[in-house]
Write a protein that holds these residues in place. Structure first.
Motif, PDB file in Angstrom:
ATOM      1  N   LEU A  39      11.801 -33.911  34.211  1.00  0.00           N
ATOM      2  CA  LEU A  39      12.573 -34.594  33.170  1.00  0.00           C
ATOM      3  C   LEU A  39      13.379 -35.734  33.767  1.00  0.00           C
ATOM      4  CD1 LEU A  39      13.445 -34.511  30.165  1.00  0.00           C
ATOM      5  CD2 LEU A  39      15.329 -33.045  30.871  1.00  0.00           C
ATOM      6  N   TRP A  40      13.966 -35.487  34.932  1.00  0.00           N
ATOM      7  CA  TRP A  40      14.799 -36.504  35.585  1.00  0.00           C
ATOM      8  C   TRP A  40      14.116 -36.913  36.888  1.00  0.00           C
ATOM      9  CZ3 TRP A  40      17.865 -38.155  32.119  1.00  0.00           C
ATOM     10  CH2 TRP A  40      18.525 -37.303  31.244  1.00  0.00           C
ATOM     11  N   GLN A  41      13.237 -37.884  36.796  1.00  0.00           N
ATOM     12  CA  GLN A  41      12.517 -38.340  37.975  1.00  0.00           C
ATOM     13  C   GLN A  41      13.194 -39.586  38.553  1.00  0.00           C
ATOM     14  OE1 GLN A  41       8.434 -38.836  36.854  1.00  0.00           O
ATOM     15  NE2 GLN A  41       8.122 -36.652  36.560  1.00  0.00           N
ATOM     16  N   ALA A  45      17.071 -38.324  41.780  1.00  0.00           N
ATOM     17  CA  ALA A  45      16.852 -37.005  41.186  1.00  0.00           C
ATOM     18  C   ALA A  45      17.887 -36.007  41.692  1.00  0.00           C
ATOM     19  CB  ALA A  45      15.450 -36.520  41.523  1.00  0.00           C
ATOM     20  N   HIS A  51      19.579 -27.771  41.026  1.00  0.00           N
ATOM     21  CA  HIS A  51      18.771 -27.296  39.883  1.00  0.00           C
ATOM     22  C   HIS A  51      18.726 -25.776  39.872  1.00  0.00           C
ATOM     23  CE1 HIS A  51      17.165 -30.312  37.358  1.00  0.00           C
ATOM     24  NE2 HIS A  51      16.628 -31.017  38.318  1.00  0.00           N
ATOM     25  N   GLU A 193      30.895 -34.155  33.401  1.00  0.00           N
ATOM     26  CA  GLU A 193      29.749 -34.705  32.674  1.00  0.00           C
ATOM     27  C   GLU A 193      30.210 -35.399  31.404  1.00  0.00           C
ATOM     28  OE1 GLU A 193      26.782 -34.705  33.918  1.00  0.00           O
ATOM     29  OE2 GLU A 193      27.270 -33.415  35.618  1.00  0.00           O
ATOM     30  N   ILE A 371      19.104 -31.599  29.480  1.00  0.00           N
ATOM     31  CA  ILE A 371      19.416 -32.939  28.955  1.00  0.00           C
ATOM     32  C   ILE A 371      20.884 -33.276  29.195  1.00  0.00           C
ATOM     33  CG2 ILE A 371      19.617 -34.286  26.821  1.00  0.00           C
ATOM     34  CD1 ILE A 371      17.137 -32.806  25.813  1.00  0.00           C
ATOM     35  N   PRO A 374      22.272 -34.954  33.369  1.00  0.00           N
ATOM     36  CA  PRO A 374      21.397 -35.945  33.985  1.00  0.00           C
ATOM     37  C   PRO A 374      21.835 -36.231  35.421  1.00  0.00           C
ATOM     38  CG  PRO A 374      23.005 -37.032  32.599  1.00  0.00           C
ATOM     39  CD  PRO A 374      23.224 -35.549  32.434  1.00  0.00           C
ATOM     40  N   PRO A 375      20.944 -36.790  36.230  1.00  0.00           N
ATOM     41  CA  PRO A 375      21.341 -37.143  37.596  1.00  0.00           C
ATOM     42  C   PRO A 375      22.305 -38.321  37.579  1.00  0.00           C
ATOM     43  CG  PRO A 375      19.134 -37.907  37.143  1.00  0.00           C
ATOM     44  CD  PRO A 375      19.557 -37.126  35.951  1.00  0.00           C
ATOM     45  N   ARG A 376      23.111 -38.413  38.612  1.00  0.00           N
ATOM     46  CA  ARG A 376      24.014 -39.551  38.767  1.00  0.00           C
ATOM     47  C   ARG A 376      23.365 -40.568  39.683  1.00  0.00           C
ATOM     48  NH1 ARG A 376      28.791 -36.399  39.399  1.00  0.00           N
ATOM     49  NH2 ARG A 376      29.145 -35.314  37.458  1.00  0.00           N
TER      50      ARG A 376
END
Lengths: 585, 46
Positions: A39-41, A45, A51, A193, A371, A374-376
């Protein structure tokens, strides 16, 4: 273990229950870990280890939420009783998942530092008097301790040893533990977040649990209120108690009583079995003196005292209505689940629908959590071979002059894991050295994890001077340079605070990331008024929003922000603040 | 014997949830402004 207690009294239903449960938990965690990176490529990542801790943490929260819904659902509708049965195994598995979450957190954030992992966990934040900065880790630890105690005592042996009131009181701690867990999330990951999804999801779960309990309590309030009685309670005429079933009455302020009928004999007993389940829900099919045996598969001899006031009180229709309520509204002999007897055919469809619904909710829950996190933006690993002028204070760094189209820059030197670089006495400011290792690049911040000590390659030269840019007030966040530059993603924020604290304790350069509105983010090496590293108190404030006043010294390749700790209240530790209060008194 | 969850029902199912909800709202209120984290450029030092 004494004679008479088995570790687990397995039955086909328990095996099926546990299999579905294990499949549910393993499927959720595996899908979370597998789908998250898809989802977060991209370059930024989220770390796989983060995760994993999120997968186990969110799964434990989801499982505990479902567990706490089962009780009131079964009180509202007896068709949920198959889920109530074997709930202990559900709880033990939830504890195991929560423990795995804690393991990943400790392993990733609190290992490989200057102090032990548990000391790091318990001391990384000490802002007990601040609501916003409260050590949320402590809330999670307390909730986990409750789950561990509950899991350890989830056996009939402990029920017998502790006695039912004590055992039940211990297990009632799950409700405060759930509250602690909600606050662990709200004061932890939610604080770092931007998405409203996560707090909304947590609140929906919490409100659902609380509402179901309130609804079930409201439905039973009349029965719980009981009837005032000095010597006698009105139950009704003998024929108002259906043969092979029970009528429930409640004396005021005391536990309910189940009045059973077996042909022409009536018996009364407390409506609470040793597991604190309602006895009167059990239809008895045979054996007038073995009512409780239907639940426990062992003989409990129930005295069959005659009804001493037959025919008095409540009318037959009223008693029948009472019975229907006690049986869940579906009549006394509707399809009914008794654990050891297996699942009645009439409940297959309902239980399958509930399991499918819970699985669907689990998928939705996991997707929303992914969702919401998300990555920073962060840095990435790059090459590491630099030659420049060595600076030893406040931290070891090399100032690399502009060359070949590359601007001048400062390379912050660190060691492996969560340690900064300690230079021996042979190193001094101004030496021209070559440093090699593994580079981390984020914007114009370069951090080099060296693979060998710096090599002096030329004579010592005077350090390039820093200009005094005057006193400035800056807003931003204290971070450890290594994680912020890309060793971790996310490498900032409250959830990462424990790791950042341990990194600063290990002398990894502290940066102040200024993020004033309308300006691009800037980074400053943080130092005290004399240009020395700030003492370890600064580690207690990593990851917090700060507004600091100090002197800025700058050059083309380096910004240094020198602050006076004594003038900044927010940098006082709890211990220092307490000591100051003591002096005032 | 009266079950603990009936004796303590007001504490557990009314007061405790109310406290947690208030604390959750407070936690949202003190959430720091994270808008600056979205800035994609970093220009320090110049």
């Amino acid at each position: 273990m004494s004679h008479g207690f088995k570790l687990v009294q397995w039955s086909r239903y328990k095996i099926a229950y546990d299999s579905v449960l294990a499949l549910f938990a393993a499927g959720y965690i595996a899908a979370f870990i597998e789908l998250g990176p898809r989802l977060w490529q991209g370059d930024f990542a989220v770390d796989p280890e983060i995760h994993e801790m999120r997968a186990f943490g969110s799964c434990a929260f989801l499982m505990l939420t479902i567990i706490l819904c089962i009780g009131p659902l079964a009180r509202l509708d007896q068709r949920f009783l198959p889920l109530l049965y074997n709930r202990r195994h559900f709880g033990v598995m939830t504890c195991a998942v929560a423990l795995t979450h804690a393991y990943f957190v400790i392993d990733w954030y609190h290992y490989h530092g200057k102090i032990g992992p548990f000391l790091s966990l318990l001391t990384s934040s000490q802002r007990y008097l601040s609501f916003a900065e409260f050590p949320f880790e402590l809330l999670g630890i307390l909730a986990l301790l409750v789950l561990i105690v509950m899991a350890a005592t989830s056996h009939d042996l402990w029920l017998a040893v502790l006695r039912p009131p004590v055992w039940k009181a211990i297990h009632m701690m799950v409700y405060p533990a759930y509250g602690l867990l909600v606050m662990h999330v709200m004061l932890g990951v939610v604080q770092g977040e931007k998405s409203p999804i996560l707090p909304a999801l947590v609140l929906v779960c919490f409100v659902t649990v609380a509402s179901l309990h309130l609804l079930a309590g409201w439905r039973e309030r009349r029965g719980d209120a009981g009837e005032a009685a000095d010597d006698w309670l009105d139950v009704g005429p003998p024929d108002s108690v259906p043969d092979g079933a029970a009528v429930i009455v409640a004396p005021q302020g005391r536990e309910r009583i189940a009045v059973f009928r077996n042909a022409d004999r009536l018996s009364a007993l407390s409506n609470v079995c040793e597991h604190h389940l309602p006895v009167a829900r059990l239809p008895i099919s045979a054996g007038g003196r073995m009512f409780a045996a239907a639940l426990h598969r062992k003989g409990i001899d129930v005295p069959a005292a005659p009804c001493r006031r037959s025919g008095a009180g409540r009318s037959a229709p009223a008693a029948a209505r009472h019975l229907c309520r006690a049986a869940g509204g579906g009549g006394a002999m509707s399809p009914f689940f008794i654990g050891w007897a297996g699942l009645p055919r009439g409940l297959y469809g309902f239980v399958a629908a509930v399991v499918a619904g819970l699985a669907g909710f689990g998928v939705l829950f996991g997707v929303l959590v992914l969702i919401a996190l998300p990555p920073r933006m962060t840095g990435e690993w790059s090459g590491g071979d630099f030659t420049g002028t060595l600076v030893t204070k406040p931290y070891a760094l090399v100032r690399v002059p502009a060359a070949g189209g590359m601007p001048a820059r400062a390379v912050l030197l660190v060691d492996a894991w969560k340690f900064g670089l300690s230079l021996g006495p042979e190193f001094a400011d101004g030496q021209t050295v070559r440093v090699q290792g593994y580079g981390l690049q984020r914007g114009k911040v370069t951090v080099l994890q060296i693979s060998a000590p710096p090599q002096q390659v030329a004579a010592t030269t005077p350090l390039p001077a820093l200009r005094d840019a005057g006193e400035q007030t800056l807003s931003g966040e204290i971070v450890d340079s290594k994680c912020w530059a890309g060793a971790m993603n996310p490498g900032d924020g409250k959830a990462h605070r424990g790791c950042g604290s341990l990194c600063l304790l290990g002398n990894i350069p502290a940066l102040f990331i200024s993020s004033a509105a309308g300006r691009a983010t800037r980074w400053y090496v943080l130092a005290d008024n004399d240009g020395n590293p700030l003492d370890e108190a600064v580690r207690l404030h990593v990851g917090e929003p700060q507004t600091l006043t100090g002197h800025v010294f700058e050059a083309d390749d380096l910004y240094e922000f020198r602050i006076d700790r004594g003038s900044v209240d927010r940098l006082l530790t709890f211990a220092a603040a307490t000591a100051r209060e003591g002096q005032r008194r | 014997m009266r079950l603990p969850h009936r004796r303590w029902h007001r504490l557990i199912w009314v007061i405790l949830p109310a406290i947690v909800v208030v604390l959750c709202i407070a936690a949202l209120a003190v959430r720091p402004d994270l808008s600056q984290r979205a800035i994609p450029t970093e220009e320090s030092p110049r």
